[in-house]
Design a protein around this motif. Structure first.
Motif, short mmCIF file in Angstrom:
data_model
loop_
_atom_site.label_atom_id
_atom_site.label_comp_id
_atom_site.label_asym_id
_atom_site.label_seq_id
_atom_site.Cartn_x
_atom_site.Cartn_y
_atom_site.Cartn_z
N LYS A 154 -28.95 96.48 -61.96
CA LYS A 154 -28.28 97.68 -61.47
C LYS A 154 -27.28 97.37 -60.36
O LYS A 154 -26.54 98.27 -59.92
CB LYS A 154 -29.32 98.69 -60.97
N MET A 155 -27.24 96.11 -59.90
CA MET A 155 -26.19 95.71 -58.97
C MET A 155 -24.81 95.97 -59.58
O MET A 155 -23.80 96.08 -58.86
CB MET A 155 -26.34 94.24 -58.60
N ALA A 156 -24.76 96.09 -60.90
CA ALA A 156 -23.50 96.38 -61.58
C ALA A 156 -22.87 97.67 -61.04
O ALA A 156 -21.63 97.77 -60.95
CB ALA A 156 -23.73 96.50 -63.09
N GLU A 157 -23.69 98.65 -60.66
CA GLU A 157 -23.15 99.90 -60.12
C GLU A 157 -22.45 99.65 -58.79
O GLU A 157 -21.40 100.22 -58.51
CB GLU A 157 -24.26 100.93 -59.97
N HIS A 158 -23.05 98.80 -57.97
CA HIS A 158 -22.41 98.46 -56.69
C HIS A 158 -21.14 97.65 -56.91
O HIS A 158 -20.15 97.81 -56.18
CB HIS A 158 -23.39 97.68 -55.82
N ALA A 159 -21.16 96.78 -57.91
CA ALA A 159 -19.96 95.99 -58.22
C ALA A 159 -18.82 96.91 -58.65
O ALA A 159 -17.67 96.72 -58.24
CB ALA A 159 -20.28 94.98 -59.33
N LYS A 160 -19.14 97.92 -59.43
CA LYS A 160 -18.11 98.87 -59.85
C LYS A 160 -17.50 99.57 -58.64
O LYS A 160 -16.27 99.79 -58.58
CB LYS A 160 -18.70 99.90 -60.81
N ALA A 161 -18.34 99.93 -57.67
CA ALA A 161 -17.85 100.60 -56.47
C ALA A 161 -16.90 99.68 -55.69
O ALA A 161 -15.85 100.13 -55.20
CB ALA A 161 -19.02 101.03 -55.59
N LEU A 162 -17.26 98.40 -55.58
CA LEU A 162 -16.40 97.47 -54.84
C LEU A 162 -15.11 97.20 -55.61
O LEU A 162 -14.04 97.04 -54.99
CB LEU A 162 -17.15 96.16 -54.60
N VAL A 163 -15.18 97.13 -56.91
CA VAL A 163 -13.97 96.95 -57.73
C VAL A 163 -13.01 98.11 -57.51
O VAL A 163 -11.80 97.93 -57.34
CB VAL A 163 -14.36 96.81 -59.22
N HIS A 164 -13.57 99.32 -57.47
CA HIS A 164 -12.74 100.51 -57.24
C HIS A 164 -12.13 100.49 -55.84
O HIS A 164 -10.92 100.74 -55.66
CB HIS A 164 -13.59 101.77 -57.43
N THR A 165 -12.97 100.19 -54.84
CA THR A 165 -12.51 100.18 -53.45
C THR A 165 -11.40 99.16 -53.23
O THR A 165 -10.49 99.39 -52.42
CB THR A 165 -13.69 99.88 -52.50
N ASN A 166 -11.47 98.04 -53.96
CA ASN A 166 -10.50 96.98 -53.78
C ASN A 166 -9.33 97.07 -54.76
O ASN A 166 -8.55 96.12 -54.90
CB ASN A 166 -11.19 95.62 -53.88
N ASN A 167 -9.23 98.21 -55.45
CA ASN A 167 -8.05 98.55 -56.26
C ASN A 167 -7.77 97.55 -57.38
O ASN A 167 -6.61 97.22 -57.66
CB ASN A 167 -6.81 98.68 -55.36
N VAL A 168 -8.84 97.08 -58.03
CA VAL A 168 -8.64 96.17 -59.16
C VAL A 168 -9.34 96.69 -60.42
O VAL A 168 -9.58 95.95 -61.36
CB VAL A 168 -9.12 94.73 -58.83
N GLU A 169 -9.65 97.99 -60.44
CA GLU A 169 -10.39 98.53 -61.58
C GLU A 169 -9.57 98.56 -62.86
O GLU A 169 -10.12 98.69 -63.96
CB GLU A 169 -10.95 99.92 -61.27
N ASP A 170 -8.25 98.43 -62.75
CA ASP A 170 -7.43 98.33 -63.95
C ASP A 170 -7.49 96.94 -64.57
O ASP A 170 -7.05 96.73 -65.71
CB ASP A 170 -5.98 98.69 -63.65
N ILE A 171 -8.04 95.98 -63.81
CA ILE A 171 -8.16 94.59 -64.30
C ILE A 171 -9.61 94.21 -64.55
O ILE A 171 -9.92 93.60 -65.57
CB ILE A 171 -7.54 93.62 -63.26
N VAL A 172 -10.50 94.58 -63.63
CA VAL A 172 -11.90 94.15 -63.71
C VAL A 172 -12.73 95.20 -64.43
O VAL A 172 -12.77 96.37 -64.03
CB VAL A 172 -12.49 93.90 -62.31
N GLN A 173 -13.41 94.77 -65.49
CA GLN A 173 -14.35 95.63 -66.21
C GLN A 173 -15.76 95.11 -65.97
O GLN A 173 -16.11 94.00 -66.39
CB GLN A 173 -14.03 95.63 -67.71
N VAL A 174 -16.57 95.90 -65.28
CA VAL A 174 -17.95 95.52 -65.02
C VAL A 174 -18.81 95.97 -66.20
O VAL A 174 -18.76 97.13 -66.62
CB VAL A 174 -18.47 96.15 -63.72
N ILE A 175 -19.59 95.02 -66.73
CA ILE A 175 -20.43 95.29 -67.89
C ILE A 175 -21.88 95.02 -67.50
O ILE A 175 -22.23 93.91 -67.10
CB ILE A 175 -20.05 94.39 -69.09
N GLU A 176 -22.74 96.02 -67.61
CA GLU A 176 -24.15 95.85 -67.27
C GLU A 176 -24.93 95.41 -68.51
O GLU A 176 -24.89 96.08 -69.55
CB GLU A 176 -24.75 97.13 -66.70
#
Length: 373
Positions: free
Chosen positions: A93-115
């Protein structure tokens, strides 16, 4: 080749309960405090940061797979280094925290977190780079490299590179007061047991002595035969370290790392001292591949250090009793390490050592089994 029913996932030799494995291993990495411990390790962080940003040509415009992304920091760095797409796979479930950090660091258009477990994840394309921080105590504890190998065999392009690309395991003879401390703890525990046996018979009329041998074996394993995490000082090394295993992450197989065997020599180079233990550590290197090398090689080492210790530290295998040694003495070592039958994430280690004095006198070989838990 995998069967159709396996969805392309290579078969794993030796069965184990996935739910038990998750409870014993993966759940630990779902906690932020555990991620913080790793993120606070400056040696670890600097090595990966420098490997990525000093070798942007491996990432710019490329597709990256981060195996066991945890907090997602390696995936974020990969995106910041110019990756076109990053798949960040995390089993917990750390994947949920990773998604939050990806969003905060403005790379969600590049990084896809897969749980999900790496072995069960499907990607829409092959990747140019696989990056992962998979190393456990003494390198192979946790057996996470299996998942990296699976990812490599399924998803890495023939021209692709691994970060890290190479790894080595080391052993050295050391002096330490830990052995005396652990022996005292063991003797105290046994004294307490025999007092308990005596009191139980006097007060309650039941003789518990039939359990004494089993109790002794439990405590011998816990105090005397289980390797210890320690952060050793370089001055504690009393002989020349030996490389016992080298791994090319592009070509290594699970069979190659399931059982490690080595025969090697440890020369003593300190005057009149005490051999208290063997110490094990590892290093990894970021070299790219022969066809696609890095521009700047980076090393991450967990060797004993004055001011650059890591959260991995070193694994210490204590000798009981310690040996008196001198310059010119040699230790002939036969080493083996295999996965525990009870838990494939843990390791059983065997040292058979023969001490050869500088005078030419040799002592009989001594075999000791240890546990990395």
């Amino acid at each position: 080749m995998a069967s159709p029913a396996s969805n392309g996932v290579p078969a794993v030799k030796g069965s184990f309960d996935k739910s038990v494995d998750f409870a014993n291993y993966f759940c630990t990495y779902a906690f932020i405090y555990h991620q913080k411990e790793m993120l606070s390790d400056r040696v670890r962080m600097d090595a990966y940061y420098n490997a990525i940003f000093n070798n942007k040509h491996h990432f710019a415009g490329k597709v990256v797979l981060d195996v066991g992304t945890g907090s997602g920091i390696l995936a974020i760095w990969s995106a910041q280094a110019g990756a076109r797409k990053v798949y960040a796979v995390e089993a917990t479930k750390m994947a949920e925290h990773a998604k939050a950090l990806v969003h905060t660091n403005n790379v969600e258009d590049i990084v896809q977190v897969i749980e999900g477990p790496m072995e069960e994840v499907s990607l829409p394309e092959k990747v140019d780079v696989i990056i992962s921080e998979w190393m456990g105590y003494f390198l192979l504890r946790e057996s996470m490299f299996d998942s990296v190998i699976c990812a490599r065999d399924r998803w890495l392009k023939p021209s692709g590179v691994m970060y890290p690309s190479h790894a080595r395991m080391w052993v050295a003879p050391v002096r330490s007061g830990l052995g005396d401390q652990k022996m005292n703890d063991y003797e105290t525990a046994m004294s307490d047991w025999y007092s308990f046996v005596n009191d139980t018979e006097i007060n309650y009329g039941v003789n518990m002595n039939a359990l004494s041998q089993a109790y002794r074996e439990e405590h011998e394993k816990y105090y005397l035969k289980t390797s210890l995490w320690n952060s050793l000082h370089p001055s504690q090394i009393i002989g020349t370290p030996a490389i016992i295993k080298e791994i090319d992450c592009l070509t290594a197989t699970v069979d190659e790392i399931r059982n490690v065997f080595a025969n090697f020599l440890l020369p003593i180079n300190v005057d009149r001292t005490r051999l208290s233990a063997f110490a094990g550590w590892f290093d990894v290197h970021f070299r790219g591949s022969m066809q696609n090398p890095v521009e700047q090689e980076v090393e991450l080492t967990t060797a004993p250090s004055i001011d650059n210790s890591t959260h991995w530290g070193q694994q210490v295998f204590l000798l009981h009793p310690p040996l008196r040694v001198d310059v010119g003495d040699k230790l002939m070592i036969a080493f083996s390490m295999s996965r525990s039958r009870e838990n494939h994430r843990l390791m059983d280690v065997n040292f058979t050592y023969e001490l050869q004095l500088s005078s030419g006198k040799c002592f009989k070989p001594v075999a000791i089994k240890y546990y990395i838990e």
